[in-house]
Design an enzyme around this catalytic site. Structure first.
Site, PDB file in Angstrom:
ATOM      1  N   ASP A  91     -12.965   4.641 -35.095  1.00  0.00           N
ATOM      2  CA  ASP A  91     -13.772   4.982 -36.262  1.00  0.00           C
ATOM      3  C   ASP A  91     -14.554   6.270 -36.042  1.00  0.00           C
ATOM      4  O   ASP A  91     -14.650   7.121 -36.927  1.00  0.00           O
ATOM      5  CB  ASP A  91     -14.731   3.841 -36.589  1.00  0.00           C
ATOM      6  CG  ASP A  91     -14.029   2.672 -37.268  1.00  0.00           C
ATOM      7  OD1 ASP A  91     -12.787   2.645 -37.260  1.00  0.00           O
ATOM      8  OD2 ASP A  91     -14.716   1.795 -37.809  1.00  0.00           O
ATOM      9  N   CYS A 204     -19.663   1.665 -29.251  1.00  0.00           N
ATOM     10  CA  CYS A 204     -20.932   2.333 -29.546  1.00  0.00           C
ATOM     11  C   CYS A 204     -22.094   1.365 -29.338  1.00  0.00           C
ATOM     12  O   CYS A 204     -22.054   0.215 -29.774  1.00  0.00           O
ATOM     13  CB  CYS A 204     -20.916   2.872 -30.966  1.00  0.00           C
ATOM     14  SG  CYS A 204     -19.624   4.112 -31.236  1.00  0.00           S
ATOM     15  N   SER A 484     -20.918   3.414 -41.982  1.00  0.00           N
ATOM     16  CA  SER A 484     -20.850   2.998 -40.589  1.00  0.00           C
ATOM     17  C   SER A 484     -22.020   2.090 -40.251  1.00  0.00           C
ATOM     18  O   SER A 484     -23.086   2.160 -40.876  1.00  0.00           O
ATOM     19  CB  SER A 484     -20.888   4.233 -39.683  1.00  0.00           C
ATOM     20  OG  SER A 484     -21.187   3.883 -38.363  1.00  0.00           O
TER      21      SER A 484
END
Length: 573
Positions: A91, A204, A484
């Protein structure tokens, strides 16, 4: 067991026996023997280990090692471990490009491919591994469809980087792009941050989509408690992987399937966890999709109801400064679950993949209480960050089927004023990068929905550029696409129905007066129903793609209000 002792007449009710038992299966066993399997394996439950390892993202680059630990766990517990692969999309790397349209589609491809292998090869159970964002829901959706005894295994999150004496993540780099465009950060400083923000393997680090969905895997019962928070490169991560492999064998022996522990109550537990930690808006989409696959009655409005009674008690990125590793160091997700359970905000009787109830699993683990921790980013239910959870569902004549916002800061956001309409992300990004955004603006990006995009792109580039210019709370942005998990501020996504199918968002024109009121849960435009319908009569959208995978999934996606599922068999009770 030697070959002459092998019982060719053995007849038990494991799917794998269709390819391992009986004289007529000699050709099948011959194929297995070519890969090193033996008679002892053929008498054991066959556990598939679905591994999306890839060198295209740090989220997945280490998953072969994680899978190896899971395979060892299966083997040592008496199972027959079989590893197979599937895809992933990064992503973060595809963000801001046309390639991001592949992200949500990858959720479906992962679910389809794992289901196909498990079905075609007659597997008895699964360990499904996830790294990047769409791996998690895709893997859990596959387990739900197959209804094989299954354990979800997260690959773990990346450690934070360090820049200028503070911890940084990929979120800071994206927001740095906006700061550079405003002259508030030099390109040299941005480059320095870029070099240090991602120090190794793992997803992340903030409570973005990957960590939200991995945390949810504990709350919903798909993963053992404490398994979501160990970092990707920590020894604890490999202990979790080994445990997950062994647990999959145990689940087969018990006959414990996803349909046995997934319930309305377990989904409510997942939502309570999501809203209490400020989890990603993407989890709304994924939980709706998982519920549809499971035949559990879950509606987008349920997120409002649960958020109304569940306070936000964790201050993690993107709203706060702390990351998943900080939560791990004080006890992980079970610390939050215990706080919610003791406040009667969880269903303690919901079952989990271990065979225990949530209450029993927490009692066995006995995580520390928040009031006994020196952790300023965690609050008790009695002294929360916000009295209401972080997820809100807005409705009104612009979003009859709902729209989603995550509260990361000020929780009484309101705007009323003229809108600036963009037909796609690129046009909006150019507008922001040119420095044309001012306090009080409201931006609409449409034709980015599940079918119109297709693929419902995340738009962290735009929202980060706005935030990096200092407008996270005073510029509103709404879209039929997605954001996101790293997005913060006044950003509303999943507007449904989407523009492509004739949703009211398609009727908007520059200058129309839009009202966004978080307290009143409203997203509306100052137009009558007749005016909206009149404008929509002339709206005739064309598909963006005529052939290929994007065209195929563009035709298949359902509304975001239903999880954007593509499986026609996914229905609610």
């Amino acid at each position: 067991m030697s070959s002459d002792e092998f019982d060719y007449g053995k007849d038990e009710q494991l799917p794998s026996h269709e390819v391992t038992q009986g004289a007529e299966k000699a050709p099948h066993r011959a194929m297995f023997r070519a890969m090193g399997f033996d008679d002892e394996d053929f008498s054991s439950p066959m556990i598939g280990v679905a591994n999306p390892a890839a060198d295209i993202t740090p989220c997945n680059v280490h998953l072969d090692d994680v899978a190896d630990a899971a395979l060892e766990g299966v083997d040592e517990a008496g199972g027959m471990p079989i590893e197979f692969g599937t895809i992933t999309i990064s992503d973060a790397i595809s963000m801001g490009t046309e390639g991001m349209k592949a992200s949500l589609i990858s959720r479906e491809v992962i679910a389809d491919s794992v289901e196909l292998v498990a079905f075609g090869e007659r597997m008895d159970g699964l360990v499904t591994i996830g790294g990047c964002d769409k791996n998690m829901p895709g893997m859990m959706m596959a387990a739900i469809r197959t209804d094989l005894p299954s354990v979800f295994l997260y690959g773990g999150s990346i450690m934070p980087g360090e820049h200028d004496g503070r911890e940084v993540t990929i979120q800071n780099v994206f927001e740095g792009v906006g700061a550079v465009s405003q002259g508030e950060m030099s390109e040299d400083e941005l480059s320095e941050m870029e070099h240090h923000a991602c120090p190794g393997a793992g997803s992340c680090g903030g409570m973005f989509t990957a960590n939200t969905m991995s945390s949810i895997s504990e709350a919903i019962g798909f993963a053992p408690l404490g398994s979501a928070s160990p970092p990707a490169e920590d020894d604890d991560r490999y202990d979790v992987a080994h445990e997950s492999g062994a647990l999959a064998v145990e689940a087969v022996e018990r006959g414990l399937r996803p349909s046995d522990f997934l319930s309305r109550e377990s989904f409510e537990n997942a939502i309570a966890l999501q809203v209490s930690v400020g989890g990603s808006t993407n989890a709304v989409l994924h939980l709706l999709a998982m519920a549809a696959e499971a035949g559990v009655d879950l509606d987008v409005e349920d997120f409002n109801e649960i958020s109304a009674r569940t306070p936000k008690i964790a201050d993690l990125q993107p709203g706060g400064e702390k990351v998943m590793n900080d939560l791990h160091e004080v006890g992980g997700v079970p610390v939050v679950l215990r706080e919610l359970l003791e406040a009667d905000l969880l269903h303690g009787d919901a079952l989990t993949v271990t065979g225990e109830t949530m209450a029993e699993a927490l009692e066995r683990l006995d995580p520390p209480r928040i009031e006994n921790l020196d952790a300023e980013f965690l609050h008790t239910v009695d002294d929360p960050i916000h009295e209401r959870g972080a997820i809100r569902i807005l409705t009104g004549n612009l979003a009859p089927e709902g729209a989603v916002i995550k509260i990361t800061g000020e929780d009484h956001l309101r705007h009323e004023g003229p809108v600036r309409v963009f037909e796609e992300e690129e046009n909006a990004m150019a507008y922001v990068q040119e420095g044309r955004v001012e306090s009080g603006d409201v931006l609409c990006i449409r034709n980015e929905g599940p079918r119109g995009g297709p693929g419902m792109r995340e738009m962290l580039g735009v929202t980060s550029a706005v935030a990096g210019q200092g407008h996270a709370e005073d510029v509103a942005l709404f879209t039929d696409g997605r954001f996101s998990g790293a997005t913060r501020g006044f950003s509303i996504g999943h507007v449904a129905p989407e523009a492509f199918v004739g949703g009211p968002i398609a009727a908007l024109e520059d200058g129309d007066v839009v009202t966004i009121d978080i307290d009143e849960l409203e997203l509306s435009v100052d137009l009558t129903d007749e005016e909206i319908q009149s404008r929509l009569e002339e709206y005739e959208p064309e598909p963006t793609y005529d052939t290929g995978v994007l065209a195929k999934y563009g035709r298949a996606f359902d509304s975001a209000a239903n999880g954007a599922v593509t499986n026609p068999g996914a229905t609610r009770e």
